[in-house]
Design a protein around this motif. Structure first.
Motif, PDB file in Angstrom:
ATOM      1  N   ARG A  58       0.829  -1.202   0.000  1.00 39.55           N
ATOM      2  CA  ARG A  58       0.000   0.000   0.000  1.00 39.55           C
ATOM      3  C   ARG A  58       0.870   1.261   0.000  1.00 39.55           C
ATOM      4  NH1 ARG A  58      -5.278  -0.473   1.389  1.00 39.55           N
ATOM      5  NH2 ARG A  58      -5.280   1.413   2.670  1.00 39.55           N
ATOM      6  N   MET A  62      -1.560   6.383   2.066  1.00 38.31           N
ATOM      7  CA  MET A  62      -2.892   5.865   2.380  1.00 38.31           C
ATOM      8  C   MET A  62      -3.241   6.125   3.842  1.00 38.31           C
ATOM      9  SD  MET A  62      -4.186   4.685  -0.370  1.00 38.31           S
ATOM     10  CE  MET A  62      -5.508   3.605   0.141  1.00 38.31           C
ATOM     11  N   GLU A  90     -11.988  -3.857  -6.916  1.00 44.79           N
ATOM     12  CA  GLU A  90     -10.790  -3.280  -6.310  1.00 44.79           C
ATOM     13  C   GLU A  90      -9.515  -3.842  -6.937  1.00 44.79           C
ATOM     14  OE1 GLU A  90     -10.184  -0.966  -4.057  1.00 44.79           O
ATOM     15  OE2 GLU A  90     -12.156  -0.500  -3.225  1.00 44.79           O
ATOM     16  N   GLU A  94      -6.704  -1.581  -8.409  1.00 43.66           N
ATOM     17  CA  GLU A  94      -5.405  -1.534  -7.733  1.00 43.66           C
ATOM     18  C   GLU A  94      -4.259  -2.148  -8.538  1.00 43.66           C
ATOM     19  OE1 GLU A  94      -5.684  -3.203  -3.839  1.00 43.66           O
ATOM     20  OE2 GLU A  94      -7.237  -1.805  -3.196  1.00 43.66           O
ATOM     21  N   GLU A 138      -2.865   4.491  -4.850  1.00 41.02           N
ATOM     22  CA  GLU A 138      -3.153   3.595  -3.737  1.00 41.02           C
ATOM     23  C   GLU A 138      -2.068   2.557  -3.491  1.00 41.02           C
ATOM     24  OE1 GLU A 138      -7.038   1.786  -3.663  1.00 41.02           O
ATOM     25  OE2 GLU A 138      -7.855   3.314  -4.970  1.00 41.02           O
TER      26      GLU A 138
END
Length: 198
Positions: A58, A62, A90, A94, A138
């Motif tokens: 990540r 974030m 997602e 992502e 992200e």
């Protein structure tokens, strides 16, 4: 023992009985926060060729869990039919995994987190050629870990740290520069045990 990847093994593992998991499994003296759990879905996506598993690191910017190793996924949005839809959406956002390349094999029992989420792990097999591409806002990095590491319960250990005024224990399964731990490691440890039982 090192397991060899096969879709049949994965199917048998998903038929093994298992109950829900939580961040409190190793910390029974810590009371879960009251209130309703927010629903989320994460994708455990193994590639059909060799069982390598797609994971993310990540982004440091974030709000929740910056810099941590995670499965692609996130909260269930109003437009999502369910946690499976959220996990697929997602993963597309992502790591650029097209939903039609992920064949859903089943789900694991929900995992309750200290941040009041109920995470539904969605197990899938990636069909065809795929190279994960991180979404810069992200995801700092998208990468794969070998099936032999993910599927070996002996490579998971219990560690601990002082957090919010108390000592907390958690699962961890580091691999090279990647520190796999917390909810992600707990979910994968549960799956590793089911794979070995199968």
């Amino acid at each position: 023992m090192s397991l060899i990847w096969s879709e049949d093994l994965l199917r048998r593992a998903l038929r093994q009985p298992a109950g829900p998991t939580s961040d409190f499994d190793l910390n029974p003296d810590v009371a879960p926060p009251a209130g309703q759990l927010r629903q989320a879905g994460v994708l455990i996506a193994f590639h059909e060729d060799d069982g390598r598993l797609v994971l993310t690191k990540r982004a440091a910017t974030m709000r929740h869990h910056p810099g941590q190793i995670a499965l692609p996924g996130g909260k269930v949005d109003p437009a999502d039919a369910d946690a499976i839809a959220a996990a697929l959406r997602e993963a597309h956002e992502e790591v650029a995994l097209p939903p039609d390349q992920a064949e859903v094999m089943g789900t694991l029992p929900a995992h309750r987190t200290v941040t009041s989420f109920a995470i539904r792990p969605v197990v899938a097999v990636i069909r065809g050629s795929f190279t994960p591409r991180p979404e810069p806002g992200e995801v700092a990095e998208a990468f794969c870990l070998p099936f032999a590491h993910i599927a070996n319960p002996a490579l998971y250990r219990v560690e601990g740290r002082f957090w919010r005024g108390t000592w907390r224990s958690y699962h961890a399964a580091p691999y090279g520069p990647y520190y796999l731990w917390g909810a992600t490691a707990r979910i994968l440890w549960s799956l590793a045990n089911r794979l070995n039982a199968a």
